[in-house]
Design a protein around this motif. Structure first.
Motif, PDB file in Angstrom:
ATOM      1  N   THR A 481       0.827  -1.206   0.000  1.00 32.88           N
ATOM      2  CA  THR A 481       0.000   0.000   0.000  1.00 32.88           C
ATOM      3  C   THR A 481       0.865   1.262   0.000  1.00 32.88           C
ATOM      4  O   THR A 481       0.588   2.222  -0.729  1.00 32.88           O
ATOM      5  CB  THR A 481      -0.919   0.014   1.232  1.00 32.88           C
ATOM      6  OG1 THR A 481      -1.728  -1.165   1.238  1.00 32.88           O
ATOM      7  CG2 THR A 481      -1.828   1.236   1.207  1.00 32.88           C
ATOM      8  N   LEU A 482       1.927   1.276   0.821  1.00 34.37           N
ATOM      9  CA  LEU A 482       2.809   2.446   0.890  1.00 34.37           C
ATOM     10  C   LEU A 482       3.467   2.689  -0.456  1.00 34.37           C
ATOM     11  O   LEU A 482       3.450   3.811  -0.981  1.00 34.37           O
ATOM     12  CB  LEU A 482       3.865   2.231   1.972  1.00 34.37           C
ATOM     13  CG  LEU A 482       4.952   3.313   2.073  1.00 34.37           C
ATOM     14  CD1 LEU A 482       4.333   4.675   2.401  1.00 34.37           C
ATOM     15  CD2 LEU A 482       6.004   2.929   3.104  1.00 34.37           C
ATOM     16  N   GLU A 483       4.072   1.631  -1.021  1.00 34.28           N
ATOM     17  CA  GLU A 483       4.778   1.784  -2.292  1.00 34.28           C
ATOM     18  C   GLU A 483       3.825   2.220  -3.412  1.00 34.28           C
ATOM     19  O   GLU A 483       4.145   3.125  -4.205  1.00 34.28           O
ATOM     20  CB  GLU A 483       5.472   0.472  -2.679  1.00 34.28           C
ATOM     21  CG  GLU A 483       6.754   0.161  -1.910  1.00 34.28           C
ATOM     22  CD  GLU A 483       6.526  -0.297  -0.483  1.00 34.28           C
ATOM     23  OE1 GLU A 483       7.478  -0.331   0.296  1.00 34.28           O
ATOM     24  OE2 GLU A 483       5.357  -0.622  -0.139  1.00 34.28           O
ATOM     25  N   ALA A 484       2.652   1.594  -3.462  1.00 33.52           N
ATOM     26  CA  ALA A 484       1.690   1.909  -4.516  1.00 33.52           C
ATOM     27  C   ALA A 484       1.182   3.344  -4.403  1.00 33.52           C
ATOM     28  O   ALA A 484       0.997   4.044  -5.413  1.00 33.52           O
ATOM     29  CB  ALA A 484       0.518   0.934  -4.471  1.00 33.52           C
ATOM     30  N   GLY A 485       0.979   3.789  -3.173  1.00 36.12           N
ATOM     31  CA  GLY A 485       0.490   5.140  -2.959  1.00 36.12           C
ATOM     32  C   GLY A 485       1.500   6.190  -3.376  1.00 36.12           C
ATOM     33  O   GLY A 485       1.158   7.156  -4.078  1.00 36.12           O
ATOM     34  N   VAL A 486       2.752   6.019  -2.979  1.00 33.67           N
ATOM     35  CA  VAL A 486       3.792   6.983  -3.321  1.00 33.67           C
ATOM     36  C   VAL A 486       4.117   6.914  -4.812  1.00 33.67           C
ATOM     37  O   VAL A 486       4.437   7.923  -5.442  1.00 33.67           O
ATOM     38  CB  VAL A 486       5.058   6.743  -2.470  1.00 33.67           C
ATOM     39  CG1 VAL A 486       6.145   7.746  -2.827  1.00 33.67           C
ATOM     40  CG2 VAL A 486       4.738   6.826  -0.986  1.00 33.67           C
TER      41      VAL A 486
END
Length: 510
Positions: A481-486
């Motif tokens: 989720t973090l990687e996809a969001g950034v």
């Protein structure tokens, strides 16, 4: 491929030299002629900062003689390079233009790292790493203006540093402080040993240096001083001590007359002997290997390597990467993170080659930028990106030109910072190519955010490219989720530069 005749021209700091080679597919390069003439450009530059009118005219006269020699052999291709004396002269651009006007010869100026890397290629080609099992050798390349020390473990480059103690620079700078030979020798010893000891403390530590590899003309002249020692391709520690004392106790005039060494070269034998002896004293090296390699040999080796005709099964890019890796290690980068970012960056680069139009060299620059993008955090965690930029700008990477290193530093910088228009960015970029920096920085941005958590959640991606959409499909059960969001916030530069929309997809969720 038929044989060709090639000329290598070295516009050196102490002399101009040219070697003519016959290059054949099966036998490689064979030297068929060698000419040289002394012009002390280094004395001009190191003492006054510019090359004099008299020296420029001498250079043009000599190069015109070289041209006539090239016609004798029907030379169709040549490479002519100048190094530190021209590079550091404030009138270097005018000197090169004058040479072109009066001789028709194009002389390119090399950075120190490019020149030394060519010498290394020549050594590698000549030795073919026959003694590959030997550990920890130090290659000493003494130039007119500086000394390059490269440490190898077997075939692997593990450290390289440039020290400002070249033979001409030492001779001319220190001669004013010592009138008689003994005083001058003592002053030179103190000056040189200070640099060598600092290098030992910082980079050798407890490494057991077995041998020194000496390249360049200087070592060949030193060997002439001891004919009774029957030296061939190796000088033992005891034999060099004999040579050293002979040089210390003999004037350049006598060295020149007795051993047939040109006087100008004889004046450089003392500083060279002191450099070698100081390194022997500060290491456990048992001997000095003398492969008889000159810069002209480096020029032809580099030419053949770039044209795929060097008869050596070695990828020299690996040495450039090893040099960058030693920098990363020094600044204690997060190895797992940088390895992940590097692999992701290279995978993205390879996934749409038909669009970006970049080649092997640019791929190498991207790889080094990824390896070093976070090294500045060692200096300042809050200003890590700018610290990384400054570290790369101020640290030599063997085999890269100054321009290439400048581009890598800016790729790292604009991985995090906003990239303005070319006009506004030019002051920061200096000689760096704007579009190259933009393309590679945009790729690095995506690769970097794919490991935003620094936990290597994404390590296996599949790529598809269609209708200017680059889809990166991740096969993982990790929560990204973090990687996809950034990731979504870091695609703008990529889209602007390539006209391609990058999309990240997860094949399987939790």
């Amino acid at each position: 491929m038929a044989s060709k005749v090639f000329a290598a021209i070295d516009v050196g700091s102490n002399e101009l030299s040219m070697k003519v080679y016959e290059i054949t597919p099966k036998k490689g390069a064979r030297e068929i002629d060698y000419v040289n003439s002394t012009v002390e450009l280094g004395s001009d530059t190191y003492n006054s900062g510019r090359i004099t009118e008299d020296s420029i005219m001498k250079v043009c006269e000599i190069l015109n003689k070289f041209r006539r020699k090239m016609r004798e052999y029907d030379v169709r291709e040549y490479k002519a390079y100048a190094s530190s004396a021209v590079r550091e002269a404030e009138n270097s651009v005018m000197v090169l233009e004058r040479i072109k006007q009066h001789t028709g010869i194009d002389v390119a100026v090399l950075s120190n790292s490019e020149q030394r890397f060519m010498n290394y290629k020549a050594y590698a080609a000549k030795s073919k790493f026959e003694d590959a099992d030997t550990k920890n050798r130090a290659l000493l390349d003494i130039g007119a203006g500086s000394l390059q020390i490269s440490i190898f473990d077997k075939q692997n480059l593990i450290q390289t540093q440039n020290l400002p103690i070249g033979a001409v620079r030492i001779r001319d700078y220190l001669a004013k402080y010592g009138a008689d030979t003994v005083a001058l020798e003592n002053i030179m010893e103190e000056f040189v040993s200070n640099f060598i000891e600092e290098f030992r403390n910082l980079f050798i530590n407890d490494k057991d240096i077995k041998s020194i590899i000496a390249i360049g003309d200087g070592i060949a002249n030193l060997k002439k001083v001891g004919p009774e020692l029957n030296i061939t391709d190796k000088i033992t520690r005891d034999q060099f001590r004999v040579l050293y004392h002979k040089v210390v106790e003999t004037t350049p005039e006598v060295l020149s007359e007795k051993y047939g060494v040109p006087y100008e070269r004889a004046t450089l034998m003392l500083p060279m002997a002191i450099i070698y002896q100081s390194f022997l004293d500060n290491s456990r090296a048992e001997d000095i290997i003398t492969p008889d390699v000159t810069f002209c040999d480096g020029i032809v080796a580099d030419y053949m390597d770039k044209n795929g005709t060097l008869l050596l099964n070695k990828n020299f890019d690996e040495d450039i990467i090893a040099s960058a890796n030693s920098i990363a290690k020094k600044y204690k980068v997060n190895r797992k993170h940088t390895q992940n970012v590097t692999q992701n960056a290279l995978d993205i680069f390879d996934s749409f080659k038909s669009v970006h139009g970049l080649g092997r060299r640019e791929r190498l620059q991207l790889q080094i930028a990824a390896m070093l993008h976070s090294c500045g955090k060692f200096v300042n965690m809050n200003e890590g990106t700018m610290m990384s930029y400054h570290i790369i700008m101020s640290t030599e990477i063997l085999g890269l030109s100054h321009k290439e290193r400048e581009e890598i530093a800016n790729i790292v910088k604009f991985n995090e910072y906003y990239l303005p228009s070319q006009t506004k960015a030019q002051v920061s970029l200096m000689t760096a190519d704007y579009m190259k920096v933009a393309k590679l920085a945009s790729i690095l941005r995506l690769a970097d955010v794919l490991d935003k958590s620094h936990r290597q959640k994404i390590s296996d991606m599949k790529f598809s490219f269609k209708d200017y959409v680059l889809t990166m499909t991740v096969d993982t059960l990790n929560d990204i989720t973090l990687e996809a969001g950034v990731f979504k916030t870091k695609t703008e530069l990529f889209r602007k530069v390539f006209g391609v929309k990058p999309v990240l997809k997860q094949k399987r969720g939790l």
